[in-house]
Design a protein around this motif. Structure first.
Motif, PDB file in Angstrom:
ATOM      1  N   ILE A  58       9.767  -2.107  12.371  1.00  0.00           N
ATOM      2  CA  ILE A  58       8.482  -1.559  11.720  1.00  0.00           C
ATOM      3  C   ILE A  58       8.915  -0.124  11.976  1.00  0.00           C
ATOM      4  N   GLU A  72       9.276   3.407   5.450  1.00  0.00           N
ATOM      5  CA  GLU A  72       7.824   3.625   5.037  1.00  0.00           C
ATOM      6  C   GLU A  72       7.109   4.315   6.175  1.00  0.00           C
ATOM      7  N   TYR A  87      -1.610   1.498   6.427  1.00  0.00           N
ATOM      8  CA  TYR A  87      -0.969   0.015   6.328  1.00  0.00           C
ATOM      9  C   TYR A  87      -2.159  -0.838   7.095  1.00  0.00           C
ATOM     10  N   SER A 111      -4.939  -1.860   5.107  1.00  0.00           N
ATOM     11  CA  SER A 111      -4.497  -2.837   3.767  1.00  0.00           C
ATOM     12  C   SER A 111      -4.410  -4.249   4.475  1.00  0.00           C
ATOM     13  N   PHE A 112      -3.943  -4.334   5.733  1.00  0.00           N
ATOM     14  CA  PHE A 112      -3.680  -5.631   6.354  1.00  0.00           C
ATOM     15  C   PHE A 112      -5.163  -6.289   6.495  1.00  0.00           C
ATOM     16  N   PHE A 143      -6.410  -8.340   3.896  1.00  0.00           N
ATOM     17  CA  PHE A 143      -5.811  -9.660   3.327  1.00  0.00           C
ATOM     18  C   PHE A 143      -6.773 -10.872   3.511  1.00  0.00           C
ATOM     19  N   LYS A 144      -6.478 -11.709   2.599  1.00  0.00           N
ATOM     20  CA  LYS A 144      -7.335 -12.806   2.511  1.00  0.00           C
ATOM     21  C   LYS A 144      -6.792 -14.063   3.595  1.00  0.00           C
ATOM     22  N   ASP A 145      -5.615 -14.194   3.736  1.00  0.00           N
ATOM     23  CA  ASP A 145      -4.810 -15.204   4.666  1.00  0.00           C
ATOM     24  C   ASP A 145      -5.275 -14.613   5.882  1.00  0.00           C
ATOM     25  N   TYR A 154      -4.003 -15.519   8.921  1.00  0.00           N
ATOM     26  CA  TYR A 154      -2.888 -15.284   9.694  1.00  0.00           C
ATOM     27  C   TYR A 154      -2.371 -13.801   9.471  1.00  0.00           C
ATOM     28  N   MET A 155      -2.032 -13.612   7.964  1.00  0.00           N
ATOM     29  CA  MET A 155      -1.502 -12.393   7.761  1.00  0.00           C
ATOM     30  C   MET A 155      -2.393 -11.056   8.184  1.00  0.00           C
ATOM     31  N   ARG A 161      -1.700  -9.559  11.421  1.00  0.00           N
ATOM     32  CA  ARG A 161      -0.860  -8.672  11.615  1.00  0.00           C
ATOM     33  C   ARG A 161      -1.007  -7.079  11.829  1.00  0.00           C
ATOM     34  N   ASP A 220      -0.166  -6.226  15.431  1.00  0.00           N
ATOM     35  CA  ASP A 220       1.226  -5.779  15.500  1.00  0.00           C
ATOM     36  C   ASP A 220       1.221  -4.217  15.357  1.00  0.00           C
ATOM     37  N   LEU A 221       0.741  -3.783  14.136  1.00  0.00           N
ATOM     38  CA  LEU A 221       0.679  -2.223  13.864  1.00  0.00           C
ATOM     39  C   LEU A 221       0.041  -1.583  14.861  1.00  0.00           C
ATOM     40  N   ILE A 243      10.265  -3.734   6.356  1.00  0.00           N
ATOM     41  CA  ILE A 243       9.460  -4.836   6.865  1.00  0.00           C
ATOM     42  C   ILE A 243       7.957  -4.516   6.424  1.00  0.00           C
ATOM     43  N   GLU A 262       1.891  -9.809   1.299  1.00  0.00           N
ATOM     44  CA  GLU A 262       0.822 -10.889   1.525  1.00  0.00           C
ATOM     45  C   GLU A 262       1.197 -12.180   0.941  1.00  0.00           C
TER      46      GLU A 262
END
Lengths: 602, 89
Positions: free
Chosen positions: A90, A95, A122, A125-126, A129-131, A133-134, A137, A140-141, B47, B54
């Protein structure tokens, strides 16, 4: 693990206890103060410097992550460590890194602010997310973000700055410079993700008497500032969101410890003398300059073991004579003519590889280490002796040679010392002509021939850690056999008795700088065997002195005689424990997590 | 240029660790490598890009590769996504 799920449940994480004490309070993850980040303009001429500052911060964060990854891998396996590789990816992502750098150049704002903007875009945006588990994340950021911002602020801020009040400070690692600048009254404890017992920060935390636990692994990411925590610097336990009963138990234990250390501190300036008047030399084991003052304040009459290896491990190059001399002078001066024993560099195994091109050995502990390096690398040994001798005029310096296993090695070292002295005389450089030289007795062959070795020496100092491991043929870092590592084995006790006896018969004094000297259970027996000097870890000074001051020499002699009559380590320990419970009940704190008798790595 | 469609079969989808694995495999090759989902195409060597897709369990992604070592790159990516399924336990 999600931050939310950890919000109210008691959670325990085990680290490595490096500085005693119990801290209870709110957590302050260093770097959580990033809400302080505000945008400000950067002058056109400063833009490239700002880019450089960000690049450096990212590089530092990456090497921090690499180290955490390596430590985690060792402890928990490759899979657990993979997340840190992701964090590194990352940080390297165009990016992220590229975008932040481009924005610094375009917008001319500070690196902290723009890095935050880039990452938070970011993060948002995360979080949509619908998921599930995602979505997670985003943590992590956040972790990556904090690490870099902390690096950016690091130069200007130390982790204690911005503390809203007393708190337990959390960090990835503590730099010595940071540790030293903390407002002591606000820092209840230190908890770090990285580190080992012997890291510089750990040693400083001990000398500052701040309860500390290191090597907790990735904890900072779970912590919301203000989370209530208990940090147990005796057992290495970190407890997040403690339940009320846990809290109550720890508060009680803490007050018992405080009362005890308060009581012990009263004999700080009193001599380490038995009730019937036998003086024992009580000194401290140190490695760093910063440890000298606190040890003297706690009543050490000097330094019984100054480990000099760190000068050799700091960098890829060997330290020069001048660098060594400057450091030695600084330490000797801080002692104001109280004695100090320099142990010449004791490197071996992986530690020696860098400088001495030692090849991978099948049995490093039976291999090329300590004094065994000196003949092949005589110039390095000579350089250290020159530095010590030159510094010796400023105080009372003694030299101790590690890993002696034969008379021949001792004669070789004395020969080199004489030749270095001759060199200094020829150059009219002053030094202490009478500088005492001793052998460290830590190999069984040296212990059984202590009479022969003592004839070549001015004193002997017993190093128990190696002596025990070599005598019993037990590697105590090997969990299959570590329970066989027993300081109170009759075989070990006999070697100690014989070494003291032989030393005295040859007219030299005998000390002990190994871990056993710091073990309260051993104190009476060692006095009884006639040990002249105890060099202990600084935290143990007060309790060992208390024991010395409460016993009679002849009572110790009787106890030692009885101890030496037993045939197993269990018998010895049971007997010593029963005596200890009878005589020193007040020194025992009843808590299963906190045995009074703690073992320390040496 | 070559292109291939994949279905993500591992239970947790391309979350952090699998994304890291994919990026590491992609960066081993000289070719430009892209990954897209629902018409969003990103650089498979970034990454952040990969995470932003997603791509959860059951989603469909297209890998597009262009360059001298495109065939071996595709092979390596097939191995990771289909055969090893990101080494998920």
């Amino acid at each position: 693990m999600h931050a939310e799920s950890a919000a109210s449940q008691e959670m325990r994480i085990k680290g490595l206890a490096v500085s005693q004490g119990i801290a209870i309070g709110p957590a302050f993850p260093f770097g959580s103060g990033i809400q302080d980040v505000r945008p400000h303009e950067v002058a056109a001429a400063e833009v490239e410097a700002e880019v450089q500052r960000l690049t450096q911060a990212i590089e530092n964060a990456k090497s921090e992550l690499t180290r955490i990854g390596e430590e985690t891998q060792e402890r928990l396996g490759e899979r657990s460590a993979e997340i840190f590789e992701v964090h590194i990816l990352i940080l390297d992502d165009p990016e992220i890194r590229g975008a932040a750098i481009r924005r610094i150049r375009e917008e001319r704002l500070n690196a902290e602010w723009l890095f935050l903007q880039v990452v938070e875009k970011y993060e948002q945006s995360f979080s949509h997310f619908k998921d599930e588990y995602m979505r997670a994340r985003a943590t992590d950021l956040q972790d990556v973000k904090r690490r870099v911002i902390r690096q950016l602020q690091g130069a200007a801020k130390s982790p204690g700055d911005g503390l809203p009040g007393p708190a337990v400070v959390f960090a990835a690692d503590l730099m010595p410079s940071e540790t030293i600048h903390l407002r002591r009254d606000y820092v209840l404890g230190f908890a770090t993700e990285l580190g080992s017992r012997t890291s510089h920060a750990a040693i400083l935390a001990r000398s500052l008497k701040v309860p500390s636990v290191v090597g907790l692994g990735p904890v900072c990411q779970y912590l919301v500032p203000g989370t209530p925590v208990i940090l147990d610097g005796y057992s290495g336990q970190l407890i997040l969101n403690p339940a009320p009963e846990t809290l109550e138990r720890y508060e009680k234990t803490r007050s018992l410890y405080e009362a005890l250390s308060h009581k012990l501190a009263r004999s700080r300036t009193l001599p380490a003398r038995t009730k019937d008047g036998k003086d024992i030399e009580l000194s401290a084991n140190i490695e760093f300059f910063e440890e000298v003052q606190p040890a003297i304040a706690d009543g050490a009459i000097g330094v019984g073991l100054y480990r000099t290896e760190y000068l050799f491990l700091m960098r890829d190059e060997l330290p020069t004579e001048e660098e060594q001399y400057a450091e030695y002078v600084r330490i000797i001066d801080a002692l104001h003519r109280q004695p100090i024993i320099f142990r010449t560099f004791d490197l071996g195994g992986d530690k020696a590889q860098r400088h001495f091109h030692v090849h991978q050995e099948a049995n490093p502990f039976l291999g090329y280490r300590g004094v065994r390096l000196y003949s092949e690398r005589e110039e390095v040994f000579r350089m250290q002796l020159r530095a010590i001798l030159r510094a010796s005029v400023r105080g009372r310096v003694r030299i101790l040679i590690p890993m002696i296993s034969s008379v021949a090695e001792m004669r070789f070292c004395r020969g080199v010392l004489e030749s270095v002295k001759e060199e200094l005389r020829a150059a009219a450089i002053p030094f202490d002509e009478e500088i005492p030289v001793g052998a460290m007795i830590e190999v069984p062959s040296a212990a059984v021939s202590a009479d022969l070795i003592a004839r070549e020496c001015d004193f002997l100092s017993i190093g128990t850690n190696d002596l025990i491991q070599y005598t019993l043929a037990v590697d105590r870092s090997n969990r299959y056999v570590d329970q066989m590592y027993r300081a109170f084995s009759p075989s070990v006790l006999r070697l100690i008795r014989d070494t003291i006896h032989h030393g005295h018969a040859q007219g030299v004094w005998v000390g002990m700088c190994g871990e056993m000297a710091s073990d309260p259970l051993a104190t009476m027996a060692l006095i009884g065997m006639g040990l002249d000097e105890f060099s202990v870890s600084p935290v143990s000074l007060l309790v060992i002195k208390d024991i010395i001051r409460r016993v009679h020499f002849d009572e110790c002699e009787n106890l030692a005689e009885r101890v030496l009559s037993y045939s197993t380590a269990d018998e010895v320990e049971n007997y010593l424990s029963s005596v200890f419970r009878r005589k020193f009940r007040d020194l025992i704190i009843h808590d299963p997590n906190h045995p009074l008798v703690r073992r320390e790595q040496n | 240029m070559i292109e291939k469609k994949f279905r993500i079969k591992n239970k947790l989808g391309i979350h952090a660790r699998p994304a890291g694995q994919l990026v590491k495999v992609a960066t081993r090759f000289k070719s430009a490598i892209y990954i897209s989902r629902n018409g969003n195409e990103v650089n498979a060597k970034s990454i952040m890009g990969v995470l932003m897709l997603e791509a959860g369990h059951g989603s469909e992604v297209i890998i597009r590769i262009n360059g001298e070592d495109e065939f071996s790159a595709l092979e390596a990516i097939e191995e990771l996504i289909d055969k090893r399924q990101f080494d998920e336990e």
